[in-house]
Scaffold this motif. Structure first.
Motif, PDB file in Angstrom:
ATOM      1  N   LEU A 162      24.734  62.855 -26.384  1.00  0.00           N
ATOM      2  CA  LEU A 162      23.941  61.679 -26.044  1.00  0.00           C
ATOM      3  C   LEU A 162      22.645  61.697 -26.838  1.00  0.00           C
ATOM      4  N   ALA A 201      18.849  60.620 -26.300  1.00  0.00           N
ATOM      5  CA  ALA A 201      17.809  60.128 -25.405  1.00  0.00           C
ATOM      6  C   ALA A 201      16.663  59.587 -26.239  1.00  0.00           C
ATOM      7  N   THR A 223      11.357  65.711 -22.827  1.00  0.00           N
ATOM      8  CA  THR A 223      10.857  65.970 -21.479  1.00  0.00           C
ATOM      9  C   THR A 223      10.482  67.444 -21.330  1.00  0.00           C
ATOM     10  N   ASP A 253      11.448  69.533 -19.222  1.00  0.00           N
ATOM     11  CA  ASP A 253      12.564  70.442 -18.909  1.00  0.00           C
ATOM     12  C   ASP A 253      13.589  70.501 -20.053  1.00  0.00           C
ATOM     13  N   THR A 264      17.349  67.362 -16.981  1.00  0.00           N
ATOM     14  CA  THR A 264      17.583  66.297 -16.006  1.00  0.00           C
ATOM     15  C   THR A 264      18.406  65.176 -16.632  1.00  0.00           C
ATOM     16  N   ILE A 265      18.048  64.840 -17.871  1.00  0.00           N
ATOM     17  CA  ILE A 265      18.734  63.748 -18.555  1.00  0.00           C
ATOM     18  C   ILE A 265      20.206  64.085 -18.766  1.00  0.00           C
ATOM     19  N   GLY A 291      22.035  63.902 -15.481  1.00  0.00           N
ATOM     20  CA  GLY A 291      22.284  62.521 -15.062  1.00  0.00           C
ATOM     21  C   GLY A 291      23.425  61.910 -15.847  1.00  0.00           C
ATOM     22  N   ASN A 292      23.410  62.101 -17.153  1.00  0.00           N
ATOM     23  CA  ASN A 292      24.475  61.552 -17.986  1.00  0.00           C
ATOM     24  C   ASN A 292      25.831  62.169 -17.630  1.00  0.00           C
TER      25      ASN A 292
END
Lengths: 312, 730
Positions: free
Chosen positions: B306, B308, B312, B314, B318-319, B322-323
């Protein structure tokens, strides 16, 4: 948010999540309405959006609207598809210049921090054939998940928007699932309590999903529904015809709202008939057109009312 | 010389529109500059999700002064004409005009107009707002309080700021002052929406690009693409995988981020039981992510990549999380769809087509499938396909349209049909045809060569063409809503590339026209009956039902002409001379595409030889003479010449050569040996040359003259065995 009791935190409880959104938009000057008392497919159908989006008068409102999509029922077996779910709807007319910022702040208010998440505005042009409406905007993504629709209305009920209203629609369950970290909608914590006091989304809605799926797909009385569609259509036209008056210097309409109720009714009845599979592909188009004609006539009536026109 | 920097800062521009918008901006601004006499050194435009930017460098500071001479009326012209001249040229009095002497046409006035060049910055302030107001977005919108007024600005999404500066590298540039719908130009832009949202003051392109980069915005889409693809390859490689390259997706992703951050996520191995194309469609279309494959097996790995738009704290954890959740849910849906689809045999889906309208005048999908089935069975023997298999394939080929997976991913139509056919144990050719009968989709698409696929592909396309011809919905101008040109080109390529012999005016096609006309008629009758029922009265239909077979034959030649046109376009694109194609089409009864092309090829080869060129010249000469004499005598010179009237050896020799060539060429054409026919033609050349050398056509004796003209006419007739030479140029 530090001062909130744990069960009132938006990431712990579905209802607190809704309350947080309401509080946020109340602070932006929106009137917080309650759900419209009719069955409808989306929050956009609420007259507070469809009709109030038309005409020159400013209008800022936010509300939760239960949305009924009879075809999306899955007898409670799908983790996130339901025939009844909640939309949170914001409409601001004219669209303020900082609407995107406000939207991002509203996400922060429900626990989505834009420094940790990947938030994106991805092209999504909105069109509602039944409402004779279209607008341009985006679907808003959070970490690859569509969490809201963001639309600048250009036309509603066949009438050009002047000025343009901005509309935000949040899929509440989906967002809350993300914030609460659950994969199945029925596992959402509804009231934010633990142990015996805990009420889940499933406790509230699972049985309803099962019952309504049965109803929508198998038992909804189609003869009655066909009749109801016709009756709503006729009533809408009747009220529209009866509502026109010659005003002091222009034509006025005195019954746009009751007429529009019948348009909402016809639309929902059509959705039920569609779910029952009794409308053929060709007929489908003509039913959509019939509803659109009602919506357009209601829009035209509305802009001749006090709230829908420059007068008053 | 000074440079222009222009930035239009807005809310998120749809990815698919960015590249063209940047190019439009560059073109519009530079075109206007040139039109204003301002020749620039270079220009480059860029787009990100939130901005269009343009730099034009090396623009002169001022426009050149313009000197223009305008011709006026004659000295003795009426007063009105002279007044008009003064007004148009801005002269105060006639004394300001010069007088030009012209002894032939009479003396006239001339105005010398001198227009001093304006400062470029003023010109820019005039042209830029016009360009912004007339910008050709595919879709644009109004917004905000100003949208209540008429004439408010339309832009792709709300426009927030305009930066426009003009100046020399060494100096502080000036702002090009103008405003559009309340937005004043300035030198302020903004960085990345989340990482550096503060205002940035910019001077000119160099510091603009650098400051944006500092503010986490990569201005150049090519650079963003480069970062994405390099990082994606590297991430895949580090885990022993290979990125599945996807340039279209890359373009789109680069238009969704200002600061690309490439991350890798994974999904459960179980999902790999779904066909790779379905996984890829799911991940690509819905999530705009790349998939990766295992170089050892060539199959997909349980990873995705992916991009983004944000760094971030972290590191994207987190991203990615989520994905992964979203992709897991999407793949669960896809797997559910695929597993559900496998539970129903393709033929069991067919009844549903009875209630799906293909086209209101052409009936349901079920009726269409039945027609394709019959046509495929009729075509099968012509292409060497097994009739039973062709029928079976035609019957099943559309069934996947009713599957869940195709409902979700329409671009997988055909492919899923093949998988489901294989899964239910269909013959390999039948399964292949489920996919291949859609081919070729465009000029660069592969043409199937399995006979079963060919039969169904031809039947599918011919049914479409015949159908829309029958109801008179053929393409007009740029409008071709049913993609009939593509269908015709598909038929042409299927026939030519597989060497298939089909006569397009044959009873096969005529029967199909009949079949469709019959169905259209029945549908009309049914519609009429329904109307009567709805109206509730007893409406008499005017006139009796159409007898079948009437008006049908007229459509087929028209469709044939359409094929001829498409073939011409196709041959021309391959470099064939269009006049040769015309020369062959001018012959009677050309309805066999393969033979037409063979003829054109043979003709082209022949005309490349000396014999060919000279024979063409001779034939043209004969035609020209004939044309003149036919016009003079107002008659044609058809009919056989009288051998008794030949007086010269060259006449006799030509007559003999014509006879011989006619016979030989005729035999060769009958054997479809077009090269042979051309060689026969070549024998005509010496006789034709000798004839024109020695024989005077317009003899004093009218009888001899007539006879010689008739002989010339025979040359023309003889060459028509291979082509109509009069249509050939040169």
């Amino acid at each position: 948010m530090e001062s909130l009791a744990p069960y009132m935190r938006p990431e712990r409880s579905f209802q607190a999540f809704i309350l947080a959104l309401q509080t946020f938009w109340a602070e932006q000057g929106c009137v917080i309405l309650q759900p419209y008392d009719m069955e409808m497919g989306a929050g956009t159908f609420h007259p507070a959006t469809t009709l109030r989006a038309l005409g020159p008068k400013p209008w800022n409102a936010a509300y939760v609207q239960p949305s009924r999509r009879p075809k999306d029922g899955r007898y409670g077996e799908n983790p996130n598809r339901m025939q009844h779910y909640y939309q949170f709807q914001v409409i601001m007319k004219p669209s303020p210049p900082n609407l995107q910022d406000l939207y991002l702040k509203s996400l922060a208010a429900i626990g989505i921090d834009s420094s940790l998440h990947d938030i994106r505005f991805v092209e999504d042009d909105w069109e509602s054939p039944t409402l004779g409406a279209w607008g341009l905007g985006w679907e808003c993504w959070c970490d690859g998940m569509e969490v809201s629709q963001f639309t600048y209305f250009q036309q509603v009920a066949g009438v050009e928007c002047s000025p343009v209203a901005g509309e935000l629609t949040y899929g509440l369950e989906r967002l809350a699932m993300y914030v609460q970290g659950v994969d199945r909608v029925y596992d959402l914590n509804f009231n934010g309590r633990d142990g015996a006091e805990r009420v889940t989304y499933g406790d509230v809605f699972l049985q309803a999903e099962q019952e309504y799926s049965r109803h929508n797909f198998e038992y909804a009385d189609t003869a009655m529904l066909f009749e109801q569609f016709k009756m709503a259509e006729e009533a809408c036209k009747k009220y529209l015809a009866a509502g026109w008056r010659e005003g002091s210097n222009r034509k006025e309409h005195l019954m746009a709202l009751p007429a529009y109720d019948q348009c909402i009714k016809a639309s929902h009845v059509f959705n039920l008939l569609d779910a029952r599979g009794v409308i053929s592909v060709t007929e489908r188009q003509s039913y959509i057109l019939r509803v659109r004609e009602l919506a357009k006539a209601c829009g035209d009536a509305w802009i001749h009312t006090e709230a829908g026109s420059a007068g008053g | 010389m000074p440079d222009l920097l222009l930035e239009l800062f807005s809310e998120e521009i749809p990815a698919r529109m960015q590249a063209k918008a940047a190019e439009d901006l560059r073109r519009m601004v530079t075109d206007r500059l040139v039109a204003e006499g301002l020749v620039y050194e270079g220009a480059k435009a860029f787009a990100t999700p939130r901005r269009l930017a343009l730099t034009v460098h090396g623009i002169p500071v001022r426009q050149p002064d313009l000197k223009d001479e305008r011709r006026g009326p004659r000295l003795d012209a009426p007063q009105a004409a002279i007044a008009g001249f003064l007004k148009a040229t801005g002269l105060a009095a006639l004394s300001e005009a010069k007088i030009q002497r012209d002894p032939k046409k009479g003396d006239f006035y001339i105005a010398l107009i001198e227009k001093p060049g304006r400062a470029t910055i003023d010109v820019l302030a005039e042209i830029l707002p016009v360009i912004i107001r007339t910008f050709p977005w595919p879709k644009s919108m109004r917004w905000g309080a100003r949208s209540a007024k008429s004439g408010s600005l339309s832009w792709v999404r709300p426009l927030h700021a305009i930066t426009a500066t003009f100046g020399l590298e060494t100096e502080e540039p000036d702002v090009v002052n103008f405003s559009v719908d309340g937005i004043e130009t300035g030198q302020t832009t903004y960085g990345h929406r989340f990482m550096a949202p503060a205002a940035i003051q910019v001077r000119r392109f160099e510091d603009y690009e650098a400051k944006l980069l500092n503010a986490k915005v990569v201005l150049d889409p090519e650079r963003r693409k480069d970062t994405i693809v390099t990082d994606a390859r590297q991430l895949a490689f580090a885990q022993g995988f290979e990125l599945v390259e996807d340039p279209t997706l890359l373009d789109e992703i680069a238009g969704l981020v200002e600061w690309p951050v490439v991350l890798m996520g994974s999904f459960e191995m179980d999902f790999l039981s779904i066909p790779g194309e379905v996984i890829r469609a799911t991940i690509r279309n819905n999530q705009k992510c790349f998939v990766v494959s295992d170089p050892k097996t060539g199959k997909l790995a349980n990873k995705f990549i992916l991009t983004a738009n944000v760094e971030t704290a972290d590191g994207g954890k987190t991203i990615v999380g989520g994905n992964e959740r979203v992709i897991r849910a999407r793949l669960s849906d896809a797997k559910f769809f695929y597993d559900t689809d496998l539970k129903t045999r393709l033929e069991d889906r067919l009844p549903k087509f009875e209630s799906i309208v293909f086209h209101e005048e052409l009936g349901t999908q079920a009726e269409r499938i039945t027609r394709i089935e019959r046509l495929a069975a009729e075509i099968a023997p012509l292409v060497g396909a097994d009739v039973t298999k062709a029928k079976r394939a035609a019957k099943l080929a559309k069934a996947d349209l009713l599957t869940e997976v195709v409902g979700e991913f329409p671009e997988l139509q055909g492919l899923m049909g093949k998988y489901y056919a294989q899964a239910q144990g269909e013959d390999a050719s039948v399964a292949a045809a489920c996919e291949e009968h859609y081919k070729p989709q465009g000029p660069s698409d592969r043409v199937p060569n399995d006979p079963v696929s060919i039969a169904v592909a031809l039947a599918d396309k011919i049914d479409t063409l015949v159908g829309f011809w029958e109801i008179d919905k053929k393409p007009t101008g740029s409008k071709d809503p049913y993609a009939l040109r593509r269908a015709a080109l598909g038929v042409i390529r299927l026939i030519l590339e597989n060497g298939i012999r089909i006569h397009l005016s044959s009873p096969l096609i005529a029967t199909h026209f009949d079949r469709i006309a019959h169905q259209v008629h029945l549908i009309q009758l049914a519609n009429d009956r329904r109307m009567e029922r709805d109206i509730g009265g007893h409406v008499e239909r005017t006139g009796p039902p159409l007898p079948l077979g009437v008006g049908i034959s007229s459509r087929q030649p028209d469709l044939l002409a359409f094929f001829a046109d498409r073939l011409k376009v196709q041959l021309r694109e391959q470099g064939a001379r269009h006049d040769l194609v015309d020369a062959v089409f001018a012959l009677e009864g050309q309805d066999d595409l393969l033979m037409i092309v063979r003829r054109v090829e043979a003709l082209a080869a022949f005309l490349d030889t000396d014999d060919g060129k000279n024979l063409l010249a001779g034939t043209k000469r004969a035609s020209n003479i004939l044309a003149i004499e036919e016009k003079r005598d107002k008659r044609s010179f058809d009919g056989a010449p009288d051998p008794a009237l030949y007086s010269l050896a060259e006449e006799k020799a030509l007559a003999k050569a014509i006879d011989q060539v006619k016979t030989e060429a005729g035999v060769a054409v009958a054997k479809e040996d077009f090269a042979g026919a051309m060689s026969a033609m070549a024998k005509l050349r010496p006789a034709v040359d000798a004839f024109f050398d020695k024989v005077k056509v317009n003899d004093d004796d009218p009888k001899v003259r007539e006879n010689r003209l008739k002989l010339l006419n025979q040359i023309r007739a003889a060459t028509r065995a291979v082509a109509d030479f009069s249509k050939i140029e040169g």
